[in-house]
Design a protein around this motif. Structure first.
Motif, mmCIF file in Angstrom:
data_model
loop_
_atom_site.group_PDB
_atom_site.id
_atom_site.type_symbol
_atom_site.label_atom_id
_atom_site.label_comp_id
_atom_site.label_asym_id
_atom_site.label_seq_id
_atom_site.Cartn_x
_atom_site.Cartn_y
_atom_site.Cartn_z
ATOM 1 N N HIS A 129 0.804 -1.225 0.000
ATOM 2 C CA HIS A 129 0.000 0.000 0.000
ATOM 3 C C HIS A 129 0.836 1.274 0.000
ATOM 4 N N VAL A 149 -11.538 0.425 -3.782
ATOM 5 C CA VAL A 149 -10.273 1.083 -3.413
ATOM 6 C C VAL A 149 -9.572 1.634 -4.664
ATOM 7 N N ASP A 197 -8.380 1.056 4.266
ATOM 8 C CA ASP A 197 -9.164 0.666 3.106
ATOM 9 C C ASP A 197 -9.655 -0.765 3.231
ATOM 10 N N SER A 198 -10.855 -1.012 2.716
ATOM 11 C CA SER A 198 -11.435 -2.348 2.660
ATOM 12 C C SER A 198 -11.467 -2.976 4.057
#
Length: 297
Positions: A89, A269, A146-147
């Protein structure tokens, strides 16, 4: 015109290369290796500095871009609790560091099925505690993710509140996975990234023997009262759209200052394409503004 073509090309790439890998038949160790390579296309901006650090016993990656402000963002990566890492990420954390001017700390929390719930939550809390011990005031800390990391963001804030701990200044979540029962999955005309069977496998791995309605697993089955200001971003082309909507409705109903942003024709995302896709870059700029708005100092 060029952006429309780029958006179409990225969508096709996700559909043809990423979605087939996120399939329950693909062994998790192989998914981890291949997805780590795929994330190389998510490129951080020039000038980012990444350092491997340890915070309260947990490995993490610290991201900075240029001169930093007095503040830190605890970033919790996605991957269904079974894949992903701070290294996958770097694109998101790099662009968020640039847009916010803050330091990002992304923990390498333990993954399922080797380490089911509450391992990831315990690690996230340990890093939050470590940031406090380092002298960061709660009002100077933001939590984002995220997620699965979005769900973990909400769960961490809930646990801190329930234990009477100081809360961060704000929460920011991208395509949050906050209902692991999957009873109200959205059905878009096209879904370039996620498959219901894959997130079902991931949920089974993460929950272990715990009910999926456990609030710290599926936050929409809990109480959000008293949580910090919340920004939710989600694409219209993803099966988790209803997760974002439910989270927004529940949080707003319980008095949390909440903003929901739905990005038409974008996918799960999509912020990973910041620096390439203008709407992704703009979304992270908006997220940075939200974070800085509530940061003390």
């Amino acid at each position: 015109m060029l952006q429309n073509l780029l958006e179409s090309g990225l969508r096709q790439t996700m559909q043809r290369m990423i979605r087939p890998l996120l399939h329950p038949a693909v062994p998790i160790p192989l998914q981890r290796k291949v997805i780590a390579q795929a994330y190389r296309s998510s490129i951080p901006p020039r000038g980012c500095k990444f350092d491997s650090i340890t915070v309260n016993g947990i490995r993490a990656v610290r991201t900075r871009h240029g001169a930093t402000k007095e503040g830190v963002i605890l970033y919790l990566h996605g991957g269904g609790y079974i894949i992903g890492s701070p290294d996958t990420h770097r694109g998101i954390t790099g662009h968020l560091a640039k847009a916010s001017g803050q330091t990002i700390v992304a923990p390498d929390y333990r993954l399922a099925p080797e380490h089911p719930f509450p391992a990831a939550l315990d690690d996230a809390e340990a890093v939050y505690d470590g940031l406090l011990k380092e002298g960061h005031a709660p009002a100077s800390i933001a939590i984002a993710g995220d997620s699965a990391g979005g769900g973990l963001t909400i769960a961490l804030a809930m646990r801190l509140r329930d234990n009477g701990r100081p809360l961060p200044a704000s929460l920011t979540v991208f395509s949050p996975w906050v209902d692991l029962t999957h009873q109200q999955l959205y059905s878009p005309e096209r879904e370039p990234v996620l498959q219901p069977r894959w997130i079902e496998k991931a949920a089974t791995a993460y929950c272990g023997q715990q009910p999926r309605t456990t609030p710290l697993i599926s936050p929409i089955h809990g109480d959000l009262d008293g949580l910090p200001p919340l920004l939710i971003q989600v694409g219209s082309e993803e099966i988790l759209l209803n997760d974002a909507r439910q989270l927004s409705e529940l949080a707003s109903r319980q008095g949390v200052e909440t903003t929901l942003e739905i990005y038409n024709s974008l996918w799960h995302v999509f912020q990973v394409h910041a620096g390439q896709l203008e709407r992704a870059t703009s979304a992270l700029t908006t997220a940075a503004a939200h974070i800085n708005r509530y940061r003390a100092g």
